[in-house]
Motif scaffolding. Sequence first.
Motif, PDB file in Angstrom:
ATOM      1  N   GLY A  27      45.042  58.254  15.850  1.00  0.00           N
ATOM      2  CA  GLY A  27      45.521  59.642  15.860  1.00  0.00           C
ATOM      3  C   GLY A  27      44.403  60.647  16.013  1.00  0.00           C
ATOM      4  N   ASP A  28      43.140  60.172  16.014  1.00  0.00           N
ATOM      5  CA  ASP A  28      42.009  61.088  16.177  1.00  0.00           C
ATOM      6  C   ASP A  28      41.787  61.324  17.673  1.00  0.00           C
ATOM      7  OD1 ASP A  28      39.620  62.402  16.311  1.00  0.00           O
ATOM      8  OD2 ASP A  28      38.670  61.261  14.706  1.00  0.00           O
ATOM      9  N   LEU A  29      42.026  62.573  18.085  1.00  0.00           N
ATOM     10  CA  LEU A  29      41.936  62.876  19.525  1.00  0.00           C
ATOM     11  C   LEU A  29      40.505  62.853  20.039  1.00  0.00           C
ATOM     12  CD1 LEU A  29      44.555  65.752  19.613  1.00  0.00           C
ATOM     13  CD2 LEU A  29      44.803  63.521  20.691  1.00  0.00           C
ATOM     14  N   THR A  30      39.530  62.856  19.127  1.00  0.00           N
ATOM     15  CA  THR A  30      38.144  62.854  19.595  1.00  0.00           C
ATOM     16  C   THR A  30      37.605  61.429  19.763  1.00  0.00           C
ATOM     17  OG1 THR A  30      37.263  62.958  17.350  1.00  0.00           O
ATOM     18  CG2 THR A  30      37.674  65.057  18.449  1.00  0.00           C
ATOM     19  N   TYR A  56      44.714  61.927  26.527  1.00  0.00           N
ATOM     20  CA  TYR A  56      46.094  61.711  26.084  1.00  0.00           C
ATOM     21  C   TYR A  56      46.669  60.398  26.611  1.00  0.00           C
ATOM     22  CZ  TYR A  56      46.046  66.537  24.560  1.00  0.00           C
ATOM     23  OH  TYR A  56      45.746  67.704  23.919  1.00  0.00           O
ATOM     24  N   MET A  99      28.978  76.272  21.599  1.00  0.00           N
ATOM     25  CA  MET A  99      29.859  75.919  20.502  1.00  0.00           C
ATOM     26  C   MET A  99      31.117  75.300  21.080  1.00  0.00           C
ATOM     27  SD  MET A  99      29.659  79.663  19.050  1.00  0.00           S
ATOM     28  CE  MET A  99      28.134  80.417  18.566  1.00  0.00           C
ATOM     29  N   ARG A 137      37.174  70.986  18.659  1.00  0.00           N
ATOM     30  CA  ARG A 137      38.218  70.083  19.165  1.00  0.00           C
ATOM     31  C   ARG A 137      39.172  69.721  18.036  1.00  0.00           C
ATOM     32  NH1 ARG A 137      36.210  65.102  22.517  1.00  0.00           N
ATOM     33  NH2 ARG A 137      34.625  64.886  20.908  1.00  0.00           N
ATOM     34  N   LEU A 138      40.416  69.642  18.393  1.00  0.00           N
ATOM     35  CA  LEU A 138      41.414  69.188  17.436  1.00  0.00           C
ATOM     36  C   LEU A 138      41.220  67.687  17.253  1.00  0.00           C
ATOM     37  CD1 LEU A 138      44.133  69.518  15.845  1.00  0.00           C
ATOM     38  CD2 LEU A 138      45.266  68.958  17.995  1.00  0.00           C
ATOM     39  N   GLN A 139      41.116  67.245  16.023  1.00  0.00           N
ATOM     40  CA  GLN A 139      41.034  65.797  15.781  1.00  0.00           C
ATOM     41  C   GLN A 139      42.420  65.222  15.549  1.00  0.00           C
ATOM     42  OE1 GLN A 139      37.929  65.562  12.652  1.00  0.00           O
ATOM     43  NE2 GLN A 139      37.010  64.036  13.978  1.00  0.00           N
ATOM     44  N   ARG A 140      43.137  65.857  14.638  1.00  0.00           N
ATOM     45  CA  ARG A 140      44.515  65.397  14.394  1.00  0.00           C
ATOM     46  C   ARG A 140      45.301  66.469  13.640  1.00  0.00           C
ATOM     47  NH1 ARG A 140      41.855  61.338  11.047  1.00  0.00           N
ATOM     48  NH2 ARG A 140      42.558  59.757  12.519  1.00  0.00           N
ATOM     49  N   GLN A 161      36.961  69.229  14.723  1.00  0.00           N
ATOM     50  CA  GLN A 161      35.534  68.923  14.795  1.00  0.00           C
ATOM     51  C   GLN A 161      34.842  70.111  15.465  1.00  0.00           C
ATOM     52  OE1 GLN A 161      33.864  66.255  17.834  1.00  0.00           O
ATOM     53  NE2 GLN A 161      33.252  64.937  16.142  1.00  0.00           N
ATOM     54  N   GLU A 189      33.169  68.532  10.379  1.00  0.00           N
ATOM     55  CA  GLU A 189      34.568  68.117  10.431  1.00  0.00           C
ATOM     56  C   GLU A 189      35.293  68.816   9.296  1.00  0.00           C
ATOM     57  OE1 GLU A 189      35.167  63.945  10.827  1.00  0.00           O
ATOM     58  OE2 GLU A 189      34.026  63.867  12.695  1.00  0.00           O
ATOM     59  N   LEU A 221      41.308  80.891  10.375  1.00  0.00           N
ATOM     60  CA  LEU A 221      40.028  81.009  11.096  1.00  0.00           C
ATOM     61  C   LEU A 221      40.076  80.227  12.405  1.00  0.00           C
ATOM     62  CD1 LEU A 221      37.574  80.631   8.123  1.00  0.00           C
ATOM     63  CD2 LEU A 221      37.759  82.620   9.628  1.00  0.00           C
ATOM     64  N   ASP A 265      47.139  71.809  22.103  1.00  0.00           N
ATOM     65  CA  ASP A 265      46.089  71.045  21.427  1.00  0.00           C
ATOM     66  C   ASP A 265      44.744  71.728  21.557  1.00  0.00           C
ATOM     67  OD1 ASP A 265      47.868  69.207  20.601  1.00  0.00           O
ATOM     68  OD2 ASP A 265      47.362  67.676  22.081  1.00  0.00           O
ATOM     69  N   ARG A 266      44.753  72.914  22.153  1.00  0.00           N
ATOM     70  CA  ARG A 266      43.473  73.605  22.341  1.00  0.00           C
ATOM     71  C   ARG A 266      43.189  74.463  21.110  1.00  0.00           C
ATOM     72  NH1 ARG A 266      41.815  77.512  27.316  1.00  0.00           N
ATOM     73  NH2 ARG A 266      41.345  75.555  28.345  1.00  0.00           N
ATOM     74  N   LEU A 271      33.746  82.467  12.036  1.00  0.00           N
ATOM     75  CA  LEU A 271      33.435  81.091  11.674  1.00  0.00           C
ATOM     76  C   LEU A 271      32.202  80.601  12.423  1.00  0.00           C
ATOM     77  CD1 LEU A 271      34.083  78.470  10.228  1.00  0.00           C
ATOM     78  CD2 LEU A 271      35.760  77.942  11.982  1.00  0.00           C
ATOM     79  N   GLN A 315      28.603  64.359   3.274  1.00  0.00           N
ATOM     80  CA  GLN A 315      29.914  63.788   3.510  1.00  0.00           C
ATOM     81  C   GLN A 315      30.708  63.799   2.216  1.00  0.00           C
ATOM     82  OE1 GLN A 315      29.601  59.921   5.195  1.00  0.00           O
ATOM     83  NE2 GLN A 315      31.453  60.258   6.425  1.00  0.00           N
ATOM     84  N   GLN A 365      37.307  58.684  -0.930  1.00  0.00           N
ATOM     85  CA  GLN A 365      37.863  57.526  -1.647  1.00  0.00           C
ATOM     86  C   GLN A 365      37.348  57.516  -3.076  1.00  0.00           C
ATOM     87  OE1 GLN A 365      36.070  55.314   1.594  1.00  0.00           O
ATOM     88  NE2 GLN A 365      37.885  53.999   1.561  1.00  0.00           N
TER      89      GLN A 365
END
Lengths: 552, 393, 356
Positions: free
Chosen positions: A94-97, A254, C145, C148-151, C161, C179, C189, C195-196, C203, C275, C279
């Motif tokens: 599901g991670d698009l990157t 995609y 800069m 990107r959308l990760q999910r 990201q 991330e 922000l 998905d863009r 920011l 990081q 968990q």
Amino acid sequence: MAEKQKKTERAADQDEDALEALVNQFADPMSFVRELVQNSIDAGSVEIDVSCEWKPTAGEVGTASIHVDDFGLGMDRNIIETKLTRLFSSDKEGDLTKIGKFGIGFVSVFAIAPDAVCVDTGRGGESWRVLFRRDRSFSLIRLAEPIEGTKIQVIKQMTEPEYRALLPRVRGALHFHCKHVDVALRFSGEPITEAFDLPEALIKERDKSDLSEIVMGILPSQTKPILGFYNRGLTLVERPSDVPHVGCKIQSSYLEHTLSRDSVVQDENYARIMSQRERLLRGPFLRTLMQKLDALLKEGAPPDRVRPYQASLAALVIRGCAAPADCENLAVATSITGLCVCLPELSSAAERGKLVHARAQTPLVDGLIKADGCVCPAWQAPLVAAMYRAGSGPWGASDTPDEDAQNAYAIEQQFVLPLPFHTSDRTLKKRITALCAATQKLLRKSREKAESVAMAQLGYEGSSVRGALSVVMPSGAFSLAPLPRGHDSLDGTLVIDAEHKQLQPLLPLCDREPELAAYTLLKLCLFGQMTAERDSALLTAAMETRWRRMTS
Amino acid sequence: MAVLCSALPGYPENMKPDSLPSSPEPSASPHREILDHAVRYEGQGLSVQGLETLIDRERSRQNAQVGQLLQLRERNTELQQALSHELLRLRELTEQVLPDKKESGVLGALAKVLPGRRRAPMPRASVEQLLREQYTVSAHRVKEAAEFADRLQVSERELFDEIDGMNQRMIESSKNKAKAASFVRGLMEFQEQAAVQLRRLPSDSVEALQLHADIDRSRRLLAEHATQLQLFHTAVDRLGLLKDSTRMLVDTVAALRGDITQYVMAAGEKLDLVSRQLRAIGTAADATATLIEMKRSLEALNESMNQTTRFVAETQRYFRENLDQLVASLEIYDHETRASLEVNLELSRVADGARVERLVQRALGEGDDPMRSRQHAALRALHAGRDRRGDVT
Amino acid sequence: MKSAVATHRGMQVLHGERVDAYVEQAVALLQAAKLSAQYPIGSVSRTSPQGGSTLTGYLRAMGSRLHRGLYPQLEVELLSGFPSFKEWTRVRTDVDLCGRVLADLPAPEILRERAALDAAYGKQLLKFLYYSELLQLGLPPFEGMAIRLQRRMGDGAARFQLVLDKLDAVGLPLRCTAEISQQRSADPLITLRGDRAEAKRELWGMLYRVVSLDAELSFLQLQSLPGLHVHSVTIGTVGPLCCGSLQDAQPLDWPVSLCWQPHAAVLACAIETVQRSEQPELDQEDVSDRNNDPLSSLWKDALSAAARREYEQARTRYRYRIIKDRKFVADRANVAALKALCTQAGTQNLVYVVPP
């Protein structure tokens, strides 16, 4: 207790089967290199070195190893224990990157049944060696020397000839699966990657959007065009192109493999991408194609140069693509007389049923041109045939009109034109006139539908009925008409080839026995369509006429 | 005839057409050798079409240069719009520099995230980033101008080459004009003498008929070479005008280049200063020093932008005052040249005696030409415009 | 906190052959460094056997082999060993303009014919050659800069990201990769169109400002922004770089004595990652900080008792770990000294050897 034991054993067997299936998930065992390259890219490595080596051990057998080294993030102990060595534990799904999804790629290294797989990796100052054995059990060893990224060795015992056979397979697999990746991928130091492009294309168009990047182009006839799907440069599927001569590559994050990796998931995104491709095909690509075709035809380029463009246009026409408004006047074909013809002209001629192709300029061709027809040279047959099937797509191999379909639109398959017969030989003229009259009389007597009988030239060069003794013309003896398909009905004018060799013995016979000559002629003309009743009627009419002539 | 000869435009007094048979006395029998005399013109010769092509070629080269200047004007307009926008941004930047009383460093960062601590307002955009962006924009402008100055230098060279070429063609045309004039004069003399002789001969004698034939031949030659004469005359004249306007273009280009170079140097110096201050902003540890450096940077950037603004405004004014006028005068010239060439084309098609006579009179006479006067007036106006610009700068 | 860069301030201006010697050394060091996507490498040449990145492309464009002497000098920051911001901007401006300049230039055959006779044409010919090569390099901006959308995470939340490339104040190229997740908010922000993703200037401004500090402070600053949850911040820094062609004296104030000759060359590349531990079940070893950088320490070690208490509260609250690492590229003569440095600091660092 024993049942519980059995259950446990069954579950273990099922797990083992599932694992086997994952190990051998790809048709080509060598596809594991793609999975490793994919993992390296996801780890942020921009350089990946693949190499092979073979070291002799005892006898003929030696140790072959395939190395895949990256300089990406590498792994620490936690990642090794929670991700690398556990199936379906990937956090990339599901991670698009990221390209990887399921966490099952690495296990495919076992598809070639290696004797060992050695993974050296380091992150944040800790370096580890994970040593997988043949049974896929592993040991984790801390390394004293720092490691950057991940270095994988797939080790297998084999002979030198086996190793030599392995090398091109590794290289081939890399080239097929990874040729467009956006990193520096090398095999034995040589770059494997190439630009996302169709370098050999004669013309090409590109489109880049948030959704995907598409490049399509017309390829020279010796190149087999493909339709390729890629994700971040990794090949998902390459299949033969559905448009003749037109290659197309589509890249999108995609696009996804199916779990079996042999196809692309045809979801909503896929549909959007294919629509984008369609827009490119019908818009900019068709425009560029038509402009190029126009330029080539106007400069008088030879057929070999024009053919790929015209064949592609033919496929687009079948698909129902219409010329963009600004391209309607561009030449897309030439007539047999050398005039340029645009798409609307071809389309109009096809609608009237007057678009054909011909091998040479013959009286038949001239006749059709006079009758406002359009005749293209025979090498343009695919486009001619396509015009009759315009808009009848869907895509598929059948979009190229096959040879039979093309031949169907040859002028000699569509039209007939008897030419007037002239002779200075008075006797011949007299005999012909007499035979015509006798035949006409006989037809009338026997109640056949024929309006009249005429002598003409049917055997000239390029005639559609060359070799035939006669033809039935629906309207007028010497006008162009659609080619009749037999003599079932003599509804029209029966036109006889005055120079046909079968006619020659009948002419002198006509001096003495015109009815017999006429009967024989009709029998020859109606060969194949003659029934006993028809024959009897004709013969009776001939005999009666003869008797009347003799008695009068 | 001597009067006619000296009145030939561009015909040197001391240049005798030696190659022609010497002028006979009017009473003597006509020298028909002139009819067999082949006139050889220098260079490639000239046809009506050829002249048109030559002028057109020169004109299109000139047009290309003017086109570039017009492009520069457009670019200048864009630049002016961009500048007003950028100056606005500089003012915004100045506001950004106003100090915020904030804790800096580790405690500052912790202050924002720890529970119970007052959350600071959303931070503004990075001033360093904005300054760098502005620096890049200004550097882009300066570089663009520098490139244009270099390109103008080459344009100047190209225009000088054009002038050299035109001078060559003018000298050539002038020599040919003299040759044509001399030949035409010889033919006219022959016709005069032949007419006198003809009156003395019985009309149906062989000599009379021969003389008639010779007169007809001379008419043909006269028509042909009179057209040539006119063409060479036109060529000298038109090329002269073309050369004047090209020279003016050179002046325009040189003046522009000078201005641009000056601006590039001045703005470049300021940008150098800004780049050093940008570095200081990034490395300065204490806020006061940073603010001072930022203020200096802004001042320098403002100065650099002002240089650009001044340059743009002045160039724009110059363009407004001169370029349109230059283009207009070239258009007049173009129109008149075409009209003249059309007359010549017509003459070459119909060479009857009366027309030839008019043509020869026009070519040999140096009377006032209203068309030329208009062109000279346009060029004078343009020179005046350039002088005015001198005051402006 | 120890500092990797040190006492020598200011710039050095190189001329003539020294420029090319410097460019050659710097490019060789960068190529041997095997930089990953965590560093500001820009795009990578896929077809060259040696690779070659945006960084090396810019450096090459600063050398006279590419610009053919059109620029007489090169200004180098001594603190970083990299060219100054002005020089990078110069190349970027040239890249931006090269298409237009090439279109305006006379035909190359005319330039070649006249170059020998006229200096003006000669200069234009050099420009033609330079700009043509520059165009082929296709260099993107060195600062930039990207988001990107990760999910998507449901309920309007999404994970992104952010990548920021920047030239540090002293010329150190660095990349920050963050991330972050954003909860649904009235004034977000980060906005999504399809998905863009698009981040507000505030920011980016914040990231641009804090990235010069260090990964931990960047993490804390970003975390302070409303509606954001920071998963990780990684900063990859290329440099400092020093080479014999730069100056005669050893430029870096490192706790090691380097062997300084004209062919000497040393490059350090650092990665810092902060990081968040997602968990909670991980044992202490898995969440403890790890510093494998012999030239830098964790700043918590330098905090006062009061500040340390606040700091510990923050650590407890956000449960993050810090990982620092550094690698070196050096000529053969300096490898031993660098290894000794690592041993002394108790770190295990890679030292790549730059080919002679």
